[in-house]
Design an enzyme around this catalytic site. Structure first.
Site, PDB file in Angstrom:
ATOM      1  CB  CYS A  44      -0.887   0.251   1.185  1.00  0.00           C
ATOM      2  SG  CYS A  44      -2.017   1.446   1.489  1.00  0.00           S
ATOM      3  CG  ASP A  46      -0.887   4.441   5.544  1.00  0.00           C
ATOM      4  OD1 ASP A  46       0.452   4.762   6.228  1.00  0.00           O
ATOM      5  OD2 ASP A  46      -1.878   4.128   5.835  1.00  0.00           O
ATOM      6  NE  ARG A  48      -0.810   5.057   8.508  1.00  0.00           N
ATOM      7  CZ  ARG A  48      -1.545   5.014   8.919  1.00  0.00           C
ATOM      8  NH1 ARG A  48      -1.998   5.494  10.689  1.00  0.00           N
ATOM      9  NH2 ARG A  48      -2.593   4.643   8.389  1.00  0.00           N
ATOM     10  CG  HIS A 100      -1.128  -0.364   5.634  1.00  0.00           C
ATOM     11  ND1 HIS A 100      -2.403   0.131   6.568  1.00  0.00           N
ATOM     12  CD2 HIS A 100      -1.444  -0.565   5.114  1.00  0.00           C
ATOM     13  CE1 HIS A 100      -2.930   0.796   6.193  1.00  0.00           C
ATOM     14  NE2 HIS A 100      -2.010   1.072   4.674  1.00  0.00           N
ATOM     15  CB  CYS A 103      -5.484  -0.135   4.824  1.00  0.00           C
ATOM     16  SG  CYS A 103      -5.090   0.009   2.969  1.00  0.00           S
TER      17      CYS A 103
END
Length: 205
Positions: A44, A46, A48, A100, A103
């Site tokens: 993803c 993202d 993080r 994750h 999400c």
């Protein structure tokens, strides 16, 4: 978490180069000779969930593609091209779908609000919701329900990979491609292997 001055990244880079060369003066010479990654990872976007940092890999170890909610879309020529290059040119034998918990794309798809252009992409996840609606509805806690959807989405993308021409051609040519379904939990830092959790054979995930 506070924002970083963009220029600090360049300074960090210079420190990183100095540290690397102090340990191995030939490090960058090795990189220029080409790449032989161990696996293709679909993660993803993202910020993080950085795969290289979380998995402790060095440059050249992972061939990485990232998009919103780690989706394998059969109309996404970007990912399909990456996958073809990884399998046919780089000889990658392992493909990891790396989702994750927490999400935002998964949550947006589940809440089904009007988000503009991204709704076209989230339709891929809404299909996963539709296929597993009764299973999801049976989970009372919202966070647990979304975590379950994260896992179901990863497993669905594994199934989507198996339907691609790249994967089918690899098998037809005698190349064994192992598919792995992983989920990162940034509340603990741990990556969970869904094939172990759901007792799925390695040939599937």
């Amino acid at each position: 978490m506070c924002r970083t001055d963009i220029n600090e990244y360049l300074e960090n880079n210079r420190h990183w180069v100095a540290d690397v060369l102090a340990k191995d003066k030939t490090y960058f010479d090795q990189l220029t000779s080409g790449q032989q990654p161990s696996a293709l990872l679909l993660g993803c976007s993202d910020s993080r969930v950085s795969p290289s940092m979380v998995l402790g890999t060095n440059l050249g170890e992972l061939f990485i593609h990232r998009n919103i909610a780690n989706v394998v879309s059969h109309t996404d020529l970007n990912f399909l091209s990456v996958m073809q290059y990884a399998v046919e040119s780089l000889g990658v034998k392992d493909i990891i779908v790396y989702g994750h918990y927490g999400c935002g794309g998964i949550r947006a798809a589940y809440e089904n609000n009007n988000n503009g252009l991204i709704d076209n992409w989230l339709a891929n996840i809404k299909d996963v919701i539709r296929h597993h609606q009764s299973e999801l509805d049976a989970i009372a806690d919202t966070d647990e329900r979304l975590n379950k959807l994260v896992e179901l989405n990863v497993l669905e993308q594994i199934a989507n990979i198996k339907q691609t021409s790249v994967y089918k051609n690899a098998l037809a040519n005698g190349n064994k491609i192992l598919l792995h379904a992983w989920v990162f939990d940034f509340s603990t830092g741990l990556v969970h292997d869904l094939k172990k959790k759901y007792n799925i054979t390695p040939s599937i995930a």
